[in-house]
Design a protein around this motif. Structure first.
Motif, PDB file in Angstrom:
ATOM      1  N   THR A 137     -11.045  11.730   8.849  1.00 55.20           N
ATOM      2  CA  THR A 137     -10.587  11.113  10.101  1.00 55.20           C
ATOM      3  C   THR A 137      -9.135  11.450  10.441  1.00 55.20           C
ATOM      4  OG1 THR A 137      -9.921   9.092   8.939  1.00 55.20           O
ATOM      5  CG2 THR A 137     -12.158   9.174   9.804  1.00 55.20           C
ATOM      6  N   GLY A 138      -8.456  12.175   9.556  1.00 52.55           N
ATOM      7  CA  GLY A 138      -7.066  12.541   9.834  1.00 52.55           C
ATOM      8  C   GLY A 138      -6.127  11.364   9.778  1.00 52.55           C
ATOM      9  N   SER A 139      -6.298  10.501   8.771  1.00 52.96           N
ATOM     10  CA  SER A 139      -5.530   9.258   8.689  1.00 52.96           C
ATOM     11  C   SER A 139      -4.766   9.160   7.377  1.00 52.96           C
ATOM     12  CB  SER A 139      -6.457   8.042   8.791  1.00 52.96           C
ATOM     13  OG  SER A 139      -7.228   8.073   9.962  1.00 52.96           O
ATOM     14  N   ILE A 140      -3.556   8.649   7.455  1.00 57.01           N
ATOM     15  CA  ILE A 140      -2.757   8.330   6.270  1.00 57.01           C
ATOM     16  C   ILE A 140      -2.256   6.906   6.419  1.00 57.01           C
ATOM     17  CG2 ILE A 140      -0.675   8.866   4.937  1.00 57.01           C
ATOM     18  CD1 ILE A 140      -0.907  11.744   5.869  1.00 57.01           C
ATOM     19  N   SER A 141      -2.404   6.109   5.368  1.00 60.35           N
ATOM     20  CA  SER A 141      -1.967   4.716   5.405  1.00 60.35           C
ATOM     21  C   SER A 141      -1.159   4.399   4.155  1.00 60.35           C
ATOM     22  CB  SER A 141      -3.180   3.784   5.501  1.00 60.35           C
ATOM     23  OG  SER A 141      -2.771   2.439   5.509  1.00 60.35           O
ATOM     24  N   LEU A 142      -0.067   3.682   4.352  1.00 60.49           N
ATOM     25  CA  LEU A 142       0.782   3.236   3.244  1.00 60.49           C
ATOM     26  C   LEU A 142       1.035   1.752   3.400  1.00 60.49           C
ATOM     27  CD1 LEU A 142       4.024   4.869   1.876  1.00 60.49           C
ATOM     28  CD2 LEU A 142       4.141   2.557   2.813  1.00 60.49           C
ATOM     29  N   SER A 143       0.898   1.001   2.318  1.00 56.85           N
ATOM     30  CA  SER A 143       1.149  -0.439   2.352  1.00 56.85           C
ATOM     31  C   SER A 143       1.854  -0.843   1.077  1.00 56.85           C
ATOM     32  CB  SER A 143      -0.176  -1.197   2.496  1.00 56.85           C
ATOM     33  OG  SER A 143       0.045  -2.595   2.522  1.00 56.85           O
ATOM     34  N   MET A 144       3.042  -1.435   1.190  1.00 56.01           N
ATOM     35  CA  MET A 144       3.841  -1.807   0.026  1.00 56.01           C
ATOM     36  C   MET A 144       4.370  -3.238   0.179  1.00 56.01           C
ATOM     37  SD  MET A 144       3.905   0.905  -1.939  1.00 56.01           S
ATOM     38  CE  MET A 144       3.152   2.515  -1.658  1.00 56.01           C
ATOM     39  N   LEU A 145       4.425  -3.950  -0.955  1.00 54.73           N
ATOM     40  CA  LEU A 145       4.941  -5.323  -0.989  1.00 54.73           C
ATOM     41  C   LEU A 145       5.919  -5.436  -2.139  1.00 54.73           C
ATOM     42  CD1 LEU A 145       4.556  -8.299   0.125  1.00 54.73           C
ATOM     43  CD2 LEU A 145       2.907  -8.593  -1.728  1.00 54.73           C
ATOM     44  N   ASN A 146       7.109  -6.018  -1.872  1.00 53.92           N
ATOM     45  CA  ASN A 146       8.067  -6.127  -2.969  1.00 53.92           C
ATOM     46  C   ASN A 146       7.628  -7.185  -3.974  1.00 53.92           C
ATOM     47  OD1 ASN A 146       8.801  -8.591  -1.845  1.00 53.92           O
ATOM     48  ND2 ASN A 146      10.960  -8.077  -1.603  1.00 53.92           N
ATOM     49  N   ASP A 147       8.193  -7.127  -5.186  1.00 57.98           N
ATOM     50  CA  ASP A 147       7.704  -7.971  -6.278  1.00 57.98           C
ATOM     51  C   ASP A 147       7.911  -9.448  -6.016  1.00 57.98           C
ATOM     52  OD1 ASP A 147       6.771  -5.834  -7.611  1.00 57.98           O
ATOM     53  OD2 ASP A 147       8.143  -5.932  -9.306  1.00 57.98           O
ATOM     54  N   GLU A 148       8.855  -9.794  -5.174  1.00 54.57           N
ATOM     55  CA  GLU A 148       9.085 -11.203  -4.848  1.00 54.57           C
ATOM     56  C   GLU A 148       8.127 -11.696  -3.778  1.00 54.57           C
ATOM     57  OE1 GLU A 148      13.133 -11.502  -3.696  1.00 54.57           O
ATOM     58  OE2 GLU A 148      13.933 -11.114  -5.707  1.00 54.57           O
ATOM     59  N   GLY A 149       7.376 -10.773  -3.192  1.00 53.80           N
ATOM     60  CA  GLY A 149       6.456 -11.155  -2.120  1.00 53.80           C
ATOM     61  C   GLY A 149       7.160 -11.543  -0.841  1.00 53.80           C
ATOM     62  N   ALA A 150       8.440 -11.144  -0.704  1.00 53.75           N
ATOM     63  CA  ALA A 150       9.237 -11.577   0.448  1.00 53.75           C
ATOM     64  C   ALA A 150       9.309 -10.532   1.541  1.00 53.75           C
ATOM     65  CB  ALA A 150      10.655 -11.933   0.001  1.00 53.75           C
ATOM     66  N   GLN A 151       9.022  -9.281   1.206  1.00 54.19           N
ATOM     67  CA  GLN A 151       9.087  -8.207   2.198  1.00 54.19           C
ATOM     68  C   GLN A 151       7.918  -7.250   1.997  1.00 54.19           C
ATOM     69  OE1 GLN A 151      13.081  -6.592   1.501  1.00 54.19           O
ATOM     70  NE2 GLN A 151      13.704  -7.418   3.483  1.00 54.19           N
ATOM     71  N   ALA A 152       7.477  -6.668   3.080  1.00 54.27           N
ATOM     72  CA  ALA A 152       6.390  -5.696   3.010  1.00 54.27           C
ATOM     73  C   ALA A 152       6.581  -4.642   4.089  1.00 54.27           C
ATOM     74  CB  ALA A 152       5.031  -6.375   3.163  1.00 54.27           C
ATOM     75  N   ILE A 153       5.995  -3.491   3.858  1.00 53.58           N
ATOM     76  CA  ILE A 153       6.002  -2.403   4.840  1.00 53.58           C
ATOM     77  C   ILE A 153       4.579  -1.889   4.979  1.00 53.58           C
ATOM     78  CG2 ILE A 153       6.667   0.002   5.222  1.00 53.58           C
ATOM     79  CD1 ILE A 153       9.374  -0.612   4.078  1.00 53.58           C
ATOM     80  N   GLU A 154       4.152  -1.686   6.220  1.00 55.14           N
ATOM     81  CA  GLU A 154       2.855  -1.075   6.517  1.00 55.14           C
ATOM     82  C   GLU A 154       3.103   0.137   7.417  1.00 55.14           C
ATOM     83  OE1 GLU A 154       0.306  -5.259   6.707  1.00 55.14           O
ATOM     84  OE2 GLU A 154       0.961  -4.262   8.552  1.00 55.14           O
ATOM     85  N   TYR A 155       2.496   1.241   7.071  1.00 55.25           N
ATOM     86  CA  TYR A 155       2.661   2.459   7.870  1.00 55.25           C
ATOM     87  C   TYR A 155       1.314   3.131   8.016  1.00 55.25           C
ATOM     88  CZ  TYR A 155       3.932   7.326   9.022  1.00 55.25           C
ATOM     89  OH  TYR A 155       4.033   8.571   9.608  1.00 55.25           O
ATOM     90  N   ASN A 156       1.007   3.583   9.224  1.00 58.17           N
ATOM     91  CA  ASN A 156      -0.238   4.299   9.456  1.00 58.17           C
ATOM     92  C   ASN A 156      -0.007   5.377  10.489  1.00 58.17           C
ATOM     93  OD1 ASN A 156      -2.922   4.562  11.268  1.00 58.17           O
ATOM     94  ND2 ASN A 156      -3.486   4.147   9.152  1.00 58.17           N
ATOM     95  N   ILE A 157      -0.527   6.548  10.219  1.00 65.48           N
ATOM     96  CA  ILE A 157      -0.490   7.643  11.195  1.00 65.48           C
ATOM     97  C   ILE A 157      -1.855   8.316  11.167  1.00 65.48           C
ATOM     98  CG2 ILE A 157       0.508   9.255   9.499  1.00 65.48           C
ATOM     99  CD1 ILE A 157       1.950  10.619  11.887  1.00 65.48           C
TER     100      ILE A 157
END
Length: 582
Positions: free
Chosen positions: A522-542
């Motif tokens: 499908t031509g998709s890349i997804s990244l999902s990260m959460l810091n160890d404290e559970g206080a911040q996260a990043i989601e990226y999709n292209i």
């Protein structure tokens, strides 16, 4: 405040089970008997639609799509016109329900819940991908009909996730999108519901969860719906813009797959991180029709190396002409909720449609025209402007009361037709728009170049997961291996990086876990990260995507000063004195 609850029907209110599987399998077999497919090919075709010899797969074309959606798939293998296929399917189900007089079972707790909601004067509606005639039969026989103020079916208003039924509810019943929530049990339902104040997923068992990744809230029974509505209204009354975030967990392969393959409109894509947003009426972007859709790899002149997901990273790094991309930054407000800042865009050749949202601000959309990928001109769509100003005033009345935002909202309420369809060339914000354009490109360049570097290194191998649509290349960042990933992501870190890249680098400087998944199919890349404290996260999709973005026509374009004069309000002004985030 929430004033209306709109429900999906099948699997949400009505528990069809075997009573639905039997006629579905029969009508599929009836239609395929008229094709030239071999028995083995028929079996494969049925599986592609979500039909086995004994039951229907949840969240499949047959389970979640409209009769027209199903007919379009059949048309690929049948020498019959679309209308005839639709009529065959509808008549078959209609005759089945006429001859089969067994009561239609209702999900546990539905009647008590609907009665409670009615007593609180909520507006109740149904929007289903079923047809009107079949819907009415089922609602009458199940005893649900008297509870509902509105019934929207696919043959009347089109299939979900298009928003025509919501438009009718607003015009005929005076309820805006941010005064509604939608309750359903499928990925399509969550895409559809994301246009409202909240998409609420009903997960009666663990199997349903994999289809509800895009839900803003999840309930496990109807007993939980009324308390959730009370909580939502409490948040709204406090003017807090919060988006729920699940507790830290390892994302399953099935959930990762669903992130890629949900058939959602780009309008939904613009809103999926912000349950409060209602900028959904713009004609600047539109879904391509099935007939217009082409091979996205050929369209973007991309040839991948079989079995090598890095070749997809390379292709996306080269800035293909038809793509969607976005990043969400999530910061914890408390143990249950995150505030989300989002930057997203759709590219259609030389036209870009940018969508920005952040807590306690007015969401913004920008149409950008380029020349060989370089910034040329920017516009603000007037329809998006009306929607975002209304949303901002509704969500933060104290913040925007007495400002140009409130003045414009009042003007637009009375004069929307005269200012609809314009593209506002705001010279006051051109530099800011160009900066934002550069930032979204910098995000893609940073993440894709560093992912390429990481996966080209020896030992950083994907796990290959087999799925119905092809292999998924999956890599999990754990406590044991995150340092290796972190080292690569922080290479080249310096103060000269763009502001958004520095925000990403700051996140990657922490302890974190997460996952990366790539679908070459499908031509998709997804990244999902959460810091160890559970206080911040990043989601990226292209992902590769073909979406039509409007080009500016001379008769549409108006300068900011001309627009100010037209409405009699100084809405656009030099940035140091402007009351508008646009």
């Amino acid at each position: 405040m929430i004033k209306g609850i709109i429900f999906d029907k099948d699997g949400t209110l009505v528990e069809l089970g075997d009573s639905w599987d039997q006629p579905t399998i029969e009508v599929v077999d009836l239609l395929l008997s008229q094709s030239e497919l071999s028995l083995e090919e028929q079996k494969d075709f049925k599986l592609s639609m979500g039909v086995t010899d004994t039951h229907i797969l949840s969240n499949s074309t047959v389970a979640a799509g409209s009769i027209e959606d199903q007919a379009k798939v059949f048309q690929k293998v049948l020498p019959l016109p679309l209308a005839e296929i639709i009529q065959t399917i509808e008549n078959y189900f209609y005759q089945f329900f006429l001859t089969n007089q067994e009561p239609i079972p209702v999900i546990d707790g539905v009647f008590d819940c609907l009665k409670t909601l009615k007593e609180q004067n909520y507006f109740l509606g149904i929007v289903t991908n079923d047809n009107q005639r079949l819907t009415e039969i089922m609602l009458e026989r199940s005893g649900l009909m008297p509870y509902f103020d509105f019934i929207g079916s696919a043959d009347q208003y089109g299939s979900k996730p298009n928003s025509i039924a919501f438009d009718i509810i607003e015009k005929e019943h005076g309820l805006k999108l941010n005064e509604l929530v939608y309750v359903g049990d499928s990925a399509v339902d969550m895409a559809y519901g994301s246009q409202t104040q909240a998409a609420i997923g009903l997960a009666l068992d663990e199997a349903h969860l994999e289809h509800l990744e895009k839900a803003d809230y999840i309930i496990r029974s109807f007993d939980e719906l009324d308390p959730l509505l009370s909580k939502l209204n409490d948040h709204i009354s406090k003017k807090k813009k919060e988006v729920p975030m699940k507790k830290k967990t390892i994302v399953s392969y099935a959930v990762l797959a669903s992130m890629f393959f949900q058939a959602i409109s780009v309008t939904t894509f613009a809103q999926e991180s912000d349950a409060s947003s209602s900028v959904t009426d713009s004609e600047v972007i539109s879904d391509e029709t099935e007939e217009a859709a082409t091979d996205l790899f050929a369209l973007n002149k991309i040839e991948l190396v079989e079995g090598n997901p890095v070749s997809l990273i390379d292709a996306l790094y080269a800035q293909p002409s038809y793509v969607t991309s976005g990043v969400n930054y999530l910061d914890a407000i408390n143990d249950e909720t995150f505030a989300v800042r989002s930057l997203r865009y759709v590219r259609d050749g030389e036209s870009y449609y940018l969508m920005l949202s952040a807590p306690e601000t007015i969401n913004s959309t920008i149409l950008i025209e380029t020349d060989e990928g370089k910034f040329k001109e920017s516009y603000i769509p007037s329809d998006d402007l009306m929607a975002s100003m209304a949303e901002g005033l509704n969500n933060y009345p104290d913040l925007y009361a007495g400002t140009a935002v409130e003045e414009f909202y009042q003007y637009a309420q009375m004069n929307s037709d005269s200012i609809s369809g314009l593209l506002i060339n705001n010279d006051y914000a051109t530099d800011t728009h160009q900066l934002i354009f550069n930032e979204v490109q910098a995000i893609d360049a940073y993440l894709l170049s560093h992912l390429k570097q990481f996966f080209e290194a020896e030992g950083n191998d994907f796990t290959v997961v087999d799925s119905e649509i092809g292999d998924i290349y999956y890599y999990e960042v754990t406590d044991d291996n995150h340092e290796n990933f972190q080292t690569v992501m922080l290479e080249g870190q310096d103060d000269e990086s763009s502001e958004e890249v520095q925000a990403l680098q700051t996140f990657f400087s922490q302890e974190f876990t997460g996952s990366i998944a790539i679908s070459m199919e499908t031509g998709s890349i997804s990244l999902s990260m959460l810091n160890d404290e559970g206080a911040q996260a990043i989601e990226y999709n292209i992902r590769l995507d073909q979406v039509a973005v409007a080009r500016a026509e001379d008769e549409q374009v108006i300068t900011a000063d001309e627009f100010n004069e037209m409405i009699g309000i100084e809405l656009f002004a030099p940035l140091e004195t402007s009351n508008s985030d646009e």
